[in-house]
Design a protein around this motif. Structure first.
Motif, PDB file in Angstrom:
ATOM      1  N   LEU A  42       0.825  -1.211   0.000  1.00 39.46           N
ATOM      2  CA  LEU A  42       0.000   0.000   0.000  1.00 39.46           C
ATOM      3  C   LEU A  42       0.854   1.254   0.000  1.00 39.46           C
ATOM      4  O   LEU A  42       0.560   2.225  -0.695  1.00 39.46           O
ATOM      5  CB  LEU A  42      -0.920   0.017   1.224  1.00 39.46           C
ATOM      6  N   LEU A  43       1.920   1.257   0.779  1.00 37.08           N
ATOM      7  CA  LEU A  43       2.786   2.430   0.868  1.00 37.08           C
ATOM      8  C   LEU A  43       3.547   2.695  -0.425  1.00 37.08           C
ATOM      9  O   LEU A  43       3.836   3.842  -0.755  1.00 37.08           O
ATOM     10  CB  LEU A  43       3.761   2.279   2.032  1.00 37.08           C
ATOM     11  N   ARG A  44       3.894   1.639  -1.148  1.00 39.95           N
ATOM     12  CA  ARG A  44       4.674   1.786  -2.382  1.00 39.95           C
ATOM     13  C   ARG A  44       3.815   1.953  -3.622  1.00 39.95           C
ATOM     14  O   ARG A  44       4.308   2.348  -4.665  1.00 39.95           O
ATOM     15  CB  ARG A  44       5.577   0.575  -2.574  1.00 39.95           C
ATOM     16  N   SER A  45       2.543   1.634  -3.560  1.00 35.29           N
ATOM     17  CA  SER A  45       1.703   1.642  -4.752  1.00 35.29           C
ATOM     18  C   SER A  45       1.136   3.030  -5.035  1.00 35.29           C
ATOM     19  O   SER A  45       1.489   4.013  -4.390  1.00 35.29           O
ATOM     20  CB  SER A  45       0.579   0.623  -4.602  1.00 35.29           C
ATOM     21  N   HIS A  46       0.239   3.082  -5.966  1.00 38.35           N
ATOM     22  CA  HIS A  46      -0.408   4.327  -6.364  1.00 38.35           C
ATOM     23  C   HIS A  46      -1.105   4.967  -5.161  1.00 38.35           C
ATOM     24  O   HIS A  46      -1.620   4.283  -4.289  1.00 38.35           O
ATOM     25  CB  HIS A  46      -1.428   4.032  -7.469  1.00 38.35           C
ATOM     26  N   LEU A  47      -1.119   6.277  -5.107  1.00 46.16           N
ATOM     27  CA  LEU A  47      -1.675   6.998  -3.961  1.00 46.16           C
ATOM     28  C   LEU A  47      -3.144   6.651  -3.703  1.00 46.16           C
ATOM     29  O   LEU A  47      -3.588   6.654  -2.556  1.00 46.16           O
ATOM     30  CB  LEU A  47      -1.539   8.499  -4.174  1.00 46.16           C
ATOM     31  N   ASN A  48      -3.901   6.338  -4.732  1.00 46.44           N
ATOM     32  CA  ASN A  48      -5.316   6.025  -4.539  1.00 46.44           C
ATOM     33  C   ASN A  48      -5.529   4.652  -3.914  1.00 46.44           C
ATOM     34  O   ASN A  48      -6.596   4.400  -3.359  1.00 46.44           O
ATOM     35  CB  ASN A  48      -6.076   6.122  -5.852  1.00 46.44           C
ATOM     36  N   CYS A  49      -4.551   3.765  -3.971  1.00 50.46           N
ATOM     37  CA  CYS A  49      -4.716   2.419  -3.403  1.00 50.46           C
ATOM     38  C   CYS A  49      -4.917   2.482  -1.890  1.00 50.46           C
ATOM     39  O   CYS A  49      -5.829   1.852  -1.353  1.00 50.46           O
ATOM     40  CB  CYS A  49      -3.523   1.539  -3.730  1.00 50.46           C
ATOM     41  N   ILE A  50      -4.076   3.215  -1.206  1.00 50.77           N
ATOM     42  CA  ILE A  50      -4.201   3.290   0.252  1.00 50.77           C
ATOM     43  C   ILE A  50      -5.495   4.010   0.628  1.00 50.77           C
ATOM     44  O   ILE A  50      -6.156   3.661   1.604  1.00 50.77           O
ATOM     45  CB  ILE A  50      -2.970   3.960   0.895  1.00 50.77           C
ATOM     46  N   ARG A  51      -5.901   4.969  -0.177  1.00 51.65           N
ATOM     47  CA  ARG A  51      -7.149   5.679   0.090  1.00 51.65           C
ATOM     48  C   ARG A  51      -8.353   4.766  -0.117  1.00 51.65           C
ATOM     49  O   ARG A  51      -9.320   4.817   0.643  1.00 51.65           O
ATOM     50  CB  ARG A  51      -7.235   6.894  -0.823  1.00 51.65           C
TER      51      ARG A  51
END
Length: 60
Positions: A42-51
């Protein structure tokens, strides 16, 4: 006239796929990650993934 028939066929196909049991029984989380690996992804992926997953922005 022929294009209207084709559109009608596509609509029937889309509705039948949407109504099929296989459409609704697809797994959302398929990777086999440990908790820490999932957080790292989650921390390394696209910003919308963690959201999407946690309903928070990365800076929080």
């Amino acid at each position: 006239m022929q294009s209207a028939v084709e559109v009608a066929r596509l609509v029937v196909l889309a509705v039948s796929l949407y109504a099929s049991a296989g459409y609704w029984n697809q797994d959302y989380h398929t990777p086999k990650l440990s908790g820490q690996e999932w957080v790292n992804e989650l921390l390394r992926s696209h910003l919308n993934c963690i959201r999407t997953e946690l309903r928070v922005r990365l800076h929080l």
